[in-house]
Structure formats: C-alpha cells, structure tokens
Design an enzyme around this catalytic site. Structure first.
Site, PDB file in Angstrom:
ATOM      1  N   LYS A  70       0.854  -1.189   0.000  1.00 40.81           N
ATOM      2  CA  LYS A  70       0.000   0.000   0.000  1.00 40.81           C
ATOM      3  C   LYS A  70       0.890   1.240   0.000  1.00 40.81           C
ATOM      4  CE  LYS A  70      -3.794   2.234   2.559  1.00 40.81           C
ATOM      5  NZ  LYS A  70      -4.659   2.168   3.754  1.00 40.81           N
ATOM      6  N   SER A  89      -9.678   2.318   2.926  1.00 47.48           N
ATOM      7  CA  SER A  89      -8.795   3.038   2.032  1.00 47.48           C
ATOM      8  C   SER A  89      -7.817   2.166   1.270  1.00 47.48           C
ATOM      9  CB  SER A  89      -8.020   4.077   2.846  1.00 47.48           C
ATOM     10  OG  SER A  89      -7.141   3.432   3.753  1.00 47.48           O
ATOM     11  N   SER A 134      -9.852   0.078   7.154  1.00 52.44           N
ATOM     12  CA  SER A 134      -9.319   0.112   5.788  1.00 52.44           C
ATOM     13  C   SER A 134      -8.682  -1.155   5.261  1.00 52.44           C
ATOM     14  CB  SER A 134      -8.325   1.252   5.647  1.00 52.44           C
ATOM     15  OG  SER A 134      -9.030   2.455   5.460  1.00 52.44           O
TER      16      SER A 134
HETATM   17  N1  GLN Z   1     -13.109   4.956   6.565  1.00 53.06           N
HETATM   18  C1  GLN Z   1     -12.356   5.401   7.691  1.00 53.06           C
HETATM   19  C2  GLN Z   1     -11.882   6.821   7.470  1.00 53.06           C
HETATM   20  O1  GLN Z   1     -12.198   7.346   6.468  1.00 53.06           O
HETATM   21  C3  GLN Z   1     -11.201   4.477   7.976  1.00 53.06           C
HETATM   22  C4  GLN Z   1     -10.064   4.627   7.053  1.00 53.06           C
HETATM   23  C5  GLN Z   1      -8.893   3.794   7.454  1.00 53.06           C
HETATM   24  O2  GLN Z   1      -9.040   2.788   8.132  1.00 53.06           O
HETATM   25  N2  GLN Z   1      -7.703   4.225   7.034  1.00 53.06           N
HETATM   26  O3  GLN Z   1     -11.224   7.392   8.270  1.00 53.06           O
END
Ligand code: GLN
Length: 486
Positions: free
Chosen positions: A77, A152, A176
């Site tokens: 990632k 994400s 994410s």
């Molecule tokens: N959807 C959550 C956010 O927007 C979690 C994102 C994540 O786990 N990086 O913060």
C-alpha cells in the site's frame, strides 16, 4: 507456466522450491497482468526494481535458502514508504516524493525474500471508505468496474482480487483493511494495535493506525502477517512480543466448542438484506462446524462513528502539519510571504476530504472545544473498549458484517461525506478498542458484488481469528472465486 495468479502461497512456494518457475518468471507474470489491468490498483510500478529483487531471491534460492515468502511477489500500500518507488499516500502533496528509507514492514518483507511488485493506490492519507479520495483516481472493483473497491486500501484489495498480486500489505485505522477486503471478496486481517510497526507508515491517526495483511485465504494472510509483525524499538507503541510469531499455528484446530457472539447492534436497521442473508448463512456454517452461537450486546456501537470522527481528524490535523511546503512535497509556485506559501501549498497539495478533516481536527482540539468534543470522544472510546471486554468474557470470537452494504457505485456518494462515514459503523468499534479484526469472503449480494464476514477477537487473538477463517474456508469456496476476467 500454468496461471500462477490462481495459486496459493504454499503452491507458489512448492513451485519455486521445485524450480517449476523462478522468482523472476513469477514477477514477470504478475507485472504483465498489472500492465494489462484496468483497475487502477497500482500507483507506481517499476519493473526494473521488481526484477532486481526477484533475481536476488533466485540467487538466495539457488544457494539453498528456504523461507516461506522467498521469491513470492507482493504489493505494498502506498502508505508504507519505500526506497526506489514513490511514496505518495495517494496525495498530490507527495506526488514525486521518494523516501530515503524503507518502512519497517517493507524492510522486514524484503529480508523475508518477498518481491515488491509496486505501490498500490489508496485514499489520500488513508482517509476514506471507498478509495475515491485518491489524487490518482479511484480504484475500480475487479468484480464490477462500476463499483468502488472499498477504502482506504482499495488498491491492495483489488490487486489480490484481480490476480495482480498474491499478497498485499494494507493499513487499517478504522476499517481500511477489512472494508476493501469485504468489497473485493478477499481475506484481510488487521492485527491487535501495536503488532505491526508504524515506522515508515505515513501517519493518519497514530493511536489507531495499524498495518495488516490481505490475500486470497486466511492461510496466506497468516504467512504474510508472520513476516510483517514484531517488536520495533523505532515505534514507541510497538508491542513487546516475540520477534517471530507463528500466526498460522492454530489453523487446523477444529471449531467444536468455539463460542461465537452475535451482537444485536450489528443487525439492526441500515443493514442491507443481501448482506444480512449472507452473514446469517455464514454464521449457520460456523455452527455446522461446531461453533456455539450466543447473542451478545455491544451497546455503544452507534457512538463509534462520532467518537472516531472526532479522534481520527484530531490526530490527523496534528500529523499532517508536517506537510507545510518546506519539509516535504508540494510547494506552491507563487506566494507573497511565508504564511501565503503555507496556505497555498496546503490548499493545492491536499484534496477536499483531507482539508475537511484537518479543519474538523483543528476545531475539536481548540480552546473551548477540547473538553466538549475531544475529551468526550476519548471517554466514549474507553466505554466502547469496555463493551468488548464484557462481551469477550463470554465468547471467543465476535461475528457480524464488515459493511452494511455491498460496494456502491463509483461517484454515488462522493459528495456525501457523512454517508461514507456511516459505512464504517461495524469496523470502527474494534479499531477504537485496538482489537484484531478480519474480513472473510462470505458470498455475493446485489449486482454480484462480494460480501465479507467480520471476525473480531480479543487482544492477541489473531491466530484464533485465522483459525476460524481457515476452517470456514475449508467448508466454503467463496475465497477461491475470481472475477471472470482475472
Ligand atoms: N473509513 C475510515 C476513514 O475514512 C477508515 C479509514 C482507514 O481505516 N484508514 O477514516
């Protein structure tokens, strides 16, 4: 060479050790699939660097070295910094940034002999639930090009689902790893907070950020996590755990006697019928394997969204202050004075969602609001963690949906941040509590889009979660399905 992108890590291992294919041939196979893919899963691919790593692995294999991931390709990632490849965090701010060092996770996997295929697309600074907030464009779901991949770590999940990489690293701050794994029909695990070093993981919300593993199966996730996890003195929240865990040690344990807890709060209004049906069937499958079902309560579940969306932006506003146009990344071309330079560089470098969170975070931390918002949210966080401890006194593993819906259409929610936040309702609680969580493929819903079963365990229960997932995967074939053009 028969389609290596359909093989498990154990099968890749056997093929490499028996010299049926070399690490270089494997890397070339995946690189050509990445080149042909329309998913936008990768942000930076540099075949010459990948092939150099593959040849190094081949030399180690030829010298007789044997290790679980030696010569096995994987994607990182683009939140983990890497030497050689760009490290952008999906942001314009870091479009051309090349790190002078490798993140701990990258370094460990390199030592393990895994071969890096490139950097995967993600929401900007990992802020998002759909992978639509990337400066490099959204990731398309390999099962349906009109659907989001989940966020994400959308690029990571799509890279596995589309057969572009057998293994992928991801990060999970509020879901994410689990969310995109569910939406792309792959397996993902976020370990206990502190298991995986955050050194070199571009920070979003430091008290929540945690590296995790994505792969087609739980068995493959265990192998990847083995290589990723471990104490690191460079991360002050790294857990003092044995340097080498064997997360796969319980894979083959039968599930007889396992107590699974089904939280009523995960099955209320707002859960789509197709997801509910798939999760009910998955729970019935676990019962058929010998698990005993218990109804439990996590009464503060609905408070997880307000708590998280105060705490995470607060930490983000502090972490992202380092991107000032001076030390890293983008600097505006024209400006009047120092303040104007900061302002323009940040306004140009950050996308809408990132700016929104910096504003929210700055607000909740400011004098007069700190007690009303930030401190309140910290108290809720503690209560949410207490709910889990009460529930986990009676059950071994908590089961439920990962996401209330299957993947939505690209663009459908891009102007509606709150609707995006609501999609995190089932993943945020475990993140706030620092507990390990998994997503396991559990069928398909509306439009043939994948559904993930969530497993949550107590601190350090990763091998238990992987055991439950593996046994489920011995009895089902959801994780073996691949999209038709993969
Ligand atoms: N959807 C959550 C956010 O927007 C979690 C994102 C994540 O786990 N990086 O913060």
């Amino acid at each position: 060479m028969s389609a290596p992108h359909t093989l498990s890590v154990a099968e890749l291992r056997a093929g490499l050790d028996a010299r049926r294919f070399s690490a270089e041939e494997l890397a070339r196979h995946f690189l050509s699939r990445i080149e042909a893919s329309g998913t936008n899963a990768f942000i930076d691919v540099r075949p010459e660097l990948t092939l150099a790593q593959a040849r190094e692995a081949d030399a180690r294999l030829a010298a007789g070295e044997r290790a679980p991931l030696l010569g096995v390709p994987l994607s990182h990632k683009d939140i983990f910094v890497t030497r050689g490849w760009r490290s952008t965090a999906g942001s314009r701010m870091l479009t051309d940034y090349v790190s002078p060092f490798d993140a701990a996770v990258v370094e460990r996997l390199r030592q393990a002999g895994a071969v890096c295929l490139g950097k995967t697309n993600c929401d900007e600074f990992a802020m998002g639930s759909g992978n639509e907030n990337s400066y490099f464009g959204p990731v398309r779901n390999p099962w349906d090009g009109d659907a989001i991949a989940g966020g994400s770590s959308g690029g990571a999940a799509a890279s596995v689902a589309a057969g572009l990489a057998p293994l992928a690293t991801g990060t999970d701050t509020g879901g994410s790893v689990r969310q995109p794994a569910a939406m792309c029909g792959v397996t993902g695990i976020k370990p206990t907070y502190g298991r995986v070093s955050r050194y070199g993981m571009i920070a979003f919300a430091s008290s929540l950020d945690q590296g995790g593993a994505l792969a087609r199966s739980a068995a493959d996730c265990a192998l990847l996590l083995d290589a990723m996890a471990g104490f690191d003195p460079r991360d002050s929240t790294s857990l003092p755990a044995p340097d080498r865990e064997d997360f796969g040690r319980d894979l083959d344990k039968p599930l007889a006697g396992l107590r699974i807890g089904v939280p009523a709060e995960f099955f209320g209004d707002g859960l789509d019928d197709d997801v509910r049906a798939a999760i009910d069937a998955a729970i019935a499958q676990l019962e058929a394997l010998g698990a005993a079902r218990r109804e439990i309560h996590l009464p503060r579940t609905r408070l997880a969204i307000p708590a998280y969306y105060v705490i995470a932006p607060a930490e983000a506003s502090s972490n992202l202050s380092r991107f000032d146009g001076v030390r890293y990344g983008h600097r505006a071309a024209e400006y009047r004075d120092l303040n104007d330079m900061y302002r323009k560089s940040r306004a140009e470098g950050f996308g809408r969602e990132v700016r929104r969170r910096i504003l929210i975070g700055t607000y909740v931390l400011s004098h007069g609001y700190y007690d009303a918002y930030y401190l309140q949210a910290q108290k809720l966080r503690r209560l949410i963690a207490d709910d889990f401890q009460r529930a986990l006194a009676d059950v071994d593993v908590i089961v439920g949906p990962v996401s209330p819906t299957v993947a939505w259409n690209l663009g459908e929610r891009s102007d509606d941040p709150v609707r995006n936040y609501l999609a995190d309702i089932f993943t945020l609680p475990a993140s706030l509590a620092g507990l390990p969580g998994m997503s396991v493929p559990a069928g398909f819903g509306r439009g043939g889009r994948p559904i993930g079963l969530q497993l949550i365990g107590n601190y350090f229960a990763e091998s238990r979660l992987l055991n439950v997932a593996h046994q489920f995967q011995q009895a089902t074939d959801w994780h073996r399905r691949m999209p038709s053009d993969a």
